[in-house]
Design a protein around this motif. Structure first.
Motif, mmCIF file in Angstrom:
data_model
loop_
_atom_site.group_PDB
_atom_site.id
_atom_site.type_symbol
_atom_site.label_atom_id
_atom_site.label_comp_id
_atom_site.label_asym_id
_atom_site.label_seq_id
_atom_site.Cartn_x
_atom_site.Cartn_y
_atom_site.Cartn_z
ATOM 1 N N ASP A 163 -2.879 -6.808 -8.656
ATOM 2 C CA ASP A 163 -2.369 -5.849 -7.686
ATOM 3 C C ASP A 163 -2.472 -4.408 -8.181
ATOM 4 O OD1 ASP A 163 -0.434 -6.544 -9.616
ATOM 5 O OD2 ASP A 163 1.213 -5.901 -8.333
ATOM 6 N N ASP A 166 -4.796 -2.227 -5.849
ATOM 7 C CA ASP A 166 -4.013 -1.253 -5.089
ATOM 8 C C ASP A 166 -3.146 -0.455 -6.060
ATOM 9 O OD1 ASP A 166 -2.883 0.118 -2.985
ATOM 10 O OD2 ASP A 166 -1.455 -1.461 -2.464
ATOM 11 N N PRO A 192 -0.661 1.826 -8.175
ATOM 12 C CA PRO A 192 0.566 2.517 -7.758
ATOM 13 C C PRO A 192 0.351 4.023 -7.709
ATOM 14 C CG PRO A 192 0.747 1.735 -10.024
ATOM 15 C CD PRO A 192 -0.511 1.156 -9.478
ATOM 16 N N ARG A 206 6.388 -0.105 -3.748
ATOM 17 C CA ARG A 206 5.531 -1.032 -3.012
ATOM 18 C C ARG A 206 6.437 -2.126 -2.470
ATOM 19 N NH1 ARG A 206 1.248 -2.943 -6.694
ATOM 20 N NH2 ARG A 206 0.036 -1.176 -5.957
ATOM 21 N N ASP A 248 -0.388 -5.346 0.279
ATOM 22 C CA ASP A 248 -1.390 -4.945 1.250
ATOM 23 C C ASP A 248 -2.440 -6.050 1.287
ATOM 24 O OD1 ASP A 248 -3.489 -3.890 2.703
ATOM 25 O OD2 ASP A 248 -3.269 -1.869 1.888
#
Length: 607
Positions: free
Chosen positions: A402, A406, A408, A515, A519
């Protein structure tokens, strides 16, 4: 490069022939050939390979080349059965001995052992080390002893078992028989201890990469965790395991998932043995899709087509997390691991460890748990953190977690931090995080009004943000050492000295944008292979039908990877079918006609 000796050439030819004709693979994976050659030469070995990395072939191939029998020490009944089922499906004479076998059947197995019928014998450590069983083995030609899950022998390991400590005596009973220890999870201290405890003599040590590149590692801040879990599981396709730290949570989650239409069941030690066995078999047979379980489940699972593993609660060690997530994607197909993380859970686990009866292990377990927390709190590539723990240092980001997929986003979180810290201070450092959030968001619950906390200056200053947002910010402040959780006072939040300069605006702080959900467009696992999905579904259905007829798990017939290969290559002759990964001569003979007919019908179907 030096030439192989004639003996080495013979070994190579025999091993390669066995690999293809019996197991259906064209080439060895990294390290398998080296280990096999060393063992066939009579040398002890310590093999460290990830789950799904091909450890079993390191002793199964030599077992079919050695003249005698190979004894495999395995910790769980279900694991033995699954492995033996798989070997028999490939045409290998294998059996197991454990407490589930009736006396008449056991005597028949003993007779067949004496007649040299079997090439592999799986047995539990407690049975193996009985003196009468040792005596019986002395009457056989034991060519190799393989100790699976070898980390269980070490008190440094995360799954230490007293029965395994006795296995070191085997070298005294069989001094000239090569012994192999195999594990997927061992740090440096554990590796050294395994060799010592098993009395391995100058072993050949092979450590492959601990990386499981097909697994995508994801983490979500745990907030309204049941809803998060339900949404995640409903988005998945295929088999999965959800791990919890308590039986009560297993029961709760399995009921809630079932109400959402998920084919699932709960599994824990509080259930009757026959119920546990039925649930496990239903999962292995693909009759149910999801198991919600305590960590008592899974060590004995040889199921290759698990597509996802969820940790609803934080594991106690990197080793446990690695081993449990490793039950996903053993067939090499894309898989996911999701960890739901809450700092309150971490504080409780630290307390449980400190309260444990085995005081000698407190420091070890706390150290291991600290590493697990560091993994959960990481803002850099999770695979790097995971591999670094096992001393496999990697400079490159993995691109399949993650954080990589994606990343942070950072922002100046000084004002948000000051709002939280100031609120905690004005509430007297006497309440837990949810109460702080309720005050920040301007709630007027009965307790807030009674305590006149609706009158303090921080009441309502964070009302524009959600509960989940502030929960994430609080967790980040705990990670950065500005707040701590006092588990002895109902998980109340306390300020640390590091909070003082921030409250006085003497420093700034950078935080990650919270988060609150994955996503899925970015983090959804992807299979880069282009195969016919419709044909794949038909092949799975045929596999399930055959498995029910033969009373074996579907993955014993063929793995998902083999079916994907069929759906991509679309073989139309026996020779082409034999070229499919995982298809050996026995499986060609047993299943080839039906699968080839299905593929032919699919190709010739109108439209």
């Amino acid at each position: 490069m030096s030439k192989l000796s004639p003996i080495s050439n013979a070994i190579q030819t025999d091993a390669a022939t066995v690999l293809k004709s019996v197991f259906g693979f064209d080439q060895f994976r990294e390290g398998q050939k080296q280990v096999i050659e060393q063992v066939l030469s009579g040398r002890d070995a310590l093999v460290l390979m990830p789950t799904g990395g091909g450890k079993s072939l390191c002793y199964q191939v030599p077992a079919l080349i050695f003249p005698g029998i190979t004894v495999v020490v395995s910790p769980l009944i279900s694991l033995m059965k699954d492995q033996v089922d798989g070997l028999i499906a490939s045409g290998v004479a294998a059996t197991f001995i454990n407490s589930s076998i009736p006396r008449e059947q056991l005597l028949d197995i003993y007779r067949q052992l004496q007649d040299g019928h079997f090439k592999l014998l799986y047995v539990a450590p407690e049975r193996l080390m009985q003196l009468d069983f040792i005596d019986r083995l002395h009457s056989l030609n034991v060519s190799l002893i393989a100790v699976d899950e070898a980390h269980c022998v070490s008190h440094w390991g995360h799954d230490f078992r007293q029965d395994y400590r006795l296995l070191g005596q085997l070298k005294r009973h069989f001094p000239n028989t090569p012994m192999m220890g195999l594990t997927a999870t061992a740090d440096i201290a554990t590796r050294a201890d395994i060799s010592q405890q098993l009395a391995l003599q100058s072993p050949f040590v092979f450590r492959s990469s601990f990386d499981r590149p097909n697994i995508r590692y994801n983490l979500l801040a745990k907030y309204k965790a049941v809803d998060q879990l339900i949404q995640y599981v409903k988005d998945q396709d295929g088999s999965g395991i959800v791990y919890c730290n308590s039986r009560a949570k297993v029961d709760e989650l399995s009921v809630k998932l079932a109400k959402q239409g998920v084919r699932c069941a709960g599994y824990h030690a509080g259930l009757e043995p026959e119920i546990r066995e039925k649930i496990q078999r239903d999962f292995i047979q693909d009759n149910i899709d999801v198991i919600v379980a305590t960590v008592a489940f899974g060590m004995g699972i040889n199921k290759s087509n698990v597509r996802f593993v969820v940790h609803f609660d934080l594991p106690r060690s990197i080793e446990s997390y690695y081993q449990e997530t490793g039950r996903a994607g053993r067939d090499g197909m894309p898989a996911e691991a999701l960890l739901l993380f809450d700092e309150k859970d971490a504080a409780r686990i630290r307390q449980w460890i400190s309260m444990g009866e085995n005081t000698e292990r407190h420091d070890i377990e706390l150290q291991k748990f600290a590493a697990m927390e560091a993994f959960a709190e990481a803002q850099t590539c999770r695979r790097q953190v995971l591999l670094n723990y096992f001393s496999e240092y990697s400079a490159a980001h993995c691109g399949n977690c993650d954080i990589c997929v994606d990343p942070p986003k950072r922002f100046d979180g000084t004002q948000e931090a000051q709002k939280v810290l100031s609120c905690v201070y004005r509430l007297g450092q006497t309440v837990a995080s949810q109460y702080v959030i309720d005050v920040l968001r301007g709630k007027n619950h009965k307790r807030i009004v009674e305590q006149q906390h609706d009158k303090i200056s921080t009441h309502g200053i964070g009302k524009e943000k959600s509960d989940a947002y502030w929960h994430n910010i609080i967790n980040q402040l705990i990670h950065q050492g500005l707040l701590r959780i006092d588990i002895t006072q109902g998980a109340t939040l306390k300020l640390t000295e590091a909070a003082r300069p921030l409250l006085k605006s003497e420093r700034q702080i950078s935080l990650a944008v919270p988060r609150l959900a994955l996503d899925t467009k970015k983090t959804r696992k992807s299979d880069k292979r282009y195969y016919d999905r419709a044909l794949f579904a038909k092949l799975k259905h045929l596999r399930k039908t055959i498995a029910e007829q033969d009373e074996v798990p579907p993955f014993v017939v063929f793995s998902d990877a083999s079916l994907a290969d069929m759906a991509e290559q679309m073989p139309q002759s026996e020779q082409q079918f034999l070229a499919i990964s995982g298809v050996g001569s026995t499986k060609l003979e047993r299943y080839g006609e039906r699968f080839l007919a299905l593929i032919s019908n699919h190709l010739n179907a109108p439209g």
